[in-house]
Scaffold this active site. Sequence first.
Site, mmCIF file in Angstrom:
data_model
loop_
_atom_site.group_PDB
_atom_site.id
_atom_site.type_symbol
_atom_site.label_atom_id
_atom_site.label_comp_id
_atom_site.label_asym_id
_atom_site.label_seq_id
_atom_site.Cartn_x
_atom_site.Cartn_y
_atom_site.Cartn_z
ATOM 1 C CB THR A 230 -1.190 0.040 1.143
ATOM 2 O OG1 THR A 230 -1.299 -1.148 1.442
ATOM 3 C CG2 THR A 230 -1.802 1.645 1.357
ATOM 4 C CB VAL A 259 -12.826 -2.835 1.682
ATOM 5 C CG1 VAL A 259 -12.568 -1.532 1.647
ATOM 6 C CG2 VAL A 259 -14.176 -2.880 0.873
ATOM 7 C CG ASP A 261 -5.503 -0.489 6.549
ATOM 8 O OD1 ASP A 261 -5.789 -1.253 6.019
ATOM 9 O OD2 ASP A 261 -5.024 0.146 7.455
ATOM 10 N N GLY A 281 0.013 -2.696 6.378
ATOM 11 C CA GLY A 281 -0.367 -3.501 6.843
ATOM 12 C C GLY A 281 -1.152 -4.222 7.065
ATOM 13 N N GLY A 283 -4.855 -4.573 7.627
ATOM 14 C CA GLY A 283 -5.710 -4.341 7.424
ATOM 15 C C GLY A 283 -7.037 -4.578 8.518
HETATM 16 N N1 ASP Z 1 -3.613 -2.373 4.518
HETATM 17 C C1 ASP Z 1 -3.906 -2.787 3.274
HETATM 18 C C2 ASP Z 1 -5.176 -3.680 3.307
HETATM 19 O O1 ASP Z 1 -5.213 -4.877 4.234
HETATM 20 C C3 ASP Z 1 -2.948 -3.806 2.602
HETATM 21 C C4 ASP Z 1 -1.039 -3.074 2.546
HETATM 22 O O2 ASP Z 1 -0.904 -2.272 3.324
HETATM 23 O O3 ASP Z 1 -0.114 -3.470 1.609
HETATM 24 O O4 ASP Z 1 -5.987 -3.745 2.818
#
Ligand code: ASP
Length: 371
Positions: A230, A259, A261, A281, A283
Amino acid sequence: MFASLSPLHRGLLAGTALLLGPVGCTSVESTRVEQSRISTDDKPAVKPKWGIVIHGGAGVIYREHLSSEHEAEVRAVLTQALQAGHAVLAKGGSSLDAVGASIRVLEDSPLFNAGKGAVFNHDGVNELDAAIMDGKTRMAGAVAGLHHVKNPINLARAVMEKSPHVMMVGDGAEAFAKTQGVELVDPKYFYTQERWDALQRALQSERSTQPSSSLPPGYDPVTGDHKFGTVGAVALDQAGNLAAGTSTGGMTNKRYGRVGDAPIIGAGTYADPGCGVSATGHGEFFIRYTVARDICARVEYQRLPLSEAANTVINDVLKKAGGEGGVIAMDSQGNVATPFNSSGMYRGYIGEDGQPQVAIFKDGPPPIEAK
Ligand code: ASP
């Protein structure tokens, strides 16, 4: 602690701290943070330092799996993203515009899990989420489950500014995108071989020995990497306003319209007048622990230095809960924190001096100063 010093001494102390780089956030940062603890009736002698902090995802990033070419490419794009944000801020542009400018660079790169480089879901489709928030007004826009929007951060901004709503999902969000002239692309645009192969490996491992629930999310059974790619940005502009934004493809092999975070205000993205946060992280943990808002609430209610608030939430609360990841955060004085509880997080910072600083590992060498 600075309250007993003269404004001149406070200024000198804070100025000295500001000469040292904030990415990595050690004692330097806490010195800078002290400056922000001066109460409002005791005006800071030093103007808030404008700048922008970005991330390109956290996770188990093994040095041995990161070729020097790939690392150089990642660093180059992070640097370009910092410079795009800096260009906006340097000419007096808004933190919202800077956040958008930096995130678009990262979305347009295949190297990060957002926009062009978004991961595939279980059905072999890319499903993108994003959010943006204006600290000054607490206006926010969020979008989820997109299949055609080239730069989801642009649509999130349109939701914030051109609709009475905060969040739009799926077909409805894309219908709104059409009315706003937000660029749509054929879903093929999001195809990258690397992400496709990662999905195939995830599906394969699901079918074979290990049940998927026993594998950490984002875990690649071939490389052993466990990565959340992300992207996000938090900026403070010359007018002293904060903004935060996050954009993602979510997690490889996600199902059932999952979906994370990133587009949830207060979880993966949040900004108020005093604090802004963007997360990366696992999510589900960031949602349940309302990570971004928790950090800013600690700054607001407990008057904690930003670094302490962010560190506590990431390295204590979240870690104990089993939630892997990190955040970038900035306060209204321009203090920056970039804590993460994984082995690495792609991250960078650029301040008024225009010197981009990029870092990846926790225990690595000091951030490289891009020329
Ligand atoms: N936080 C994102 C999610 O859970 C994943 C990521 O940080 O790459 O969708």
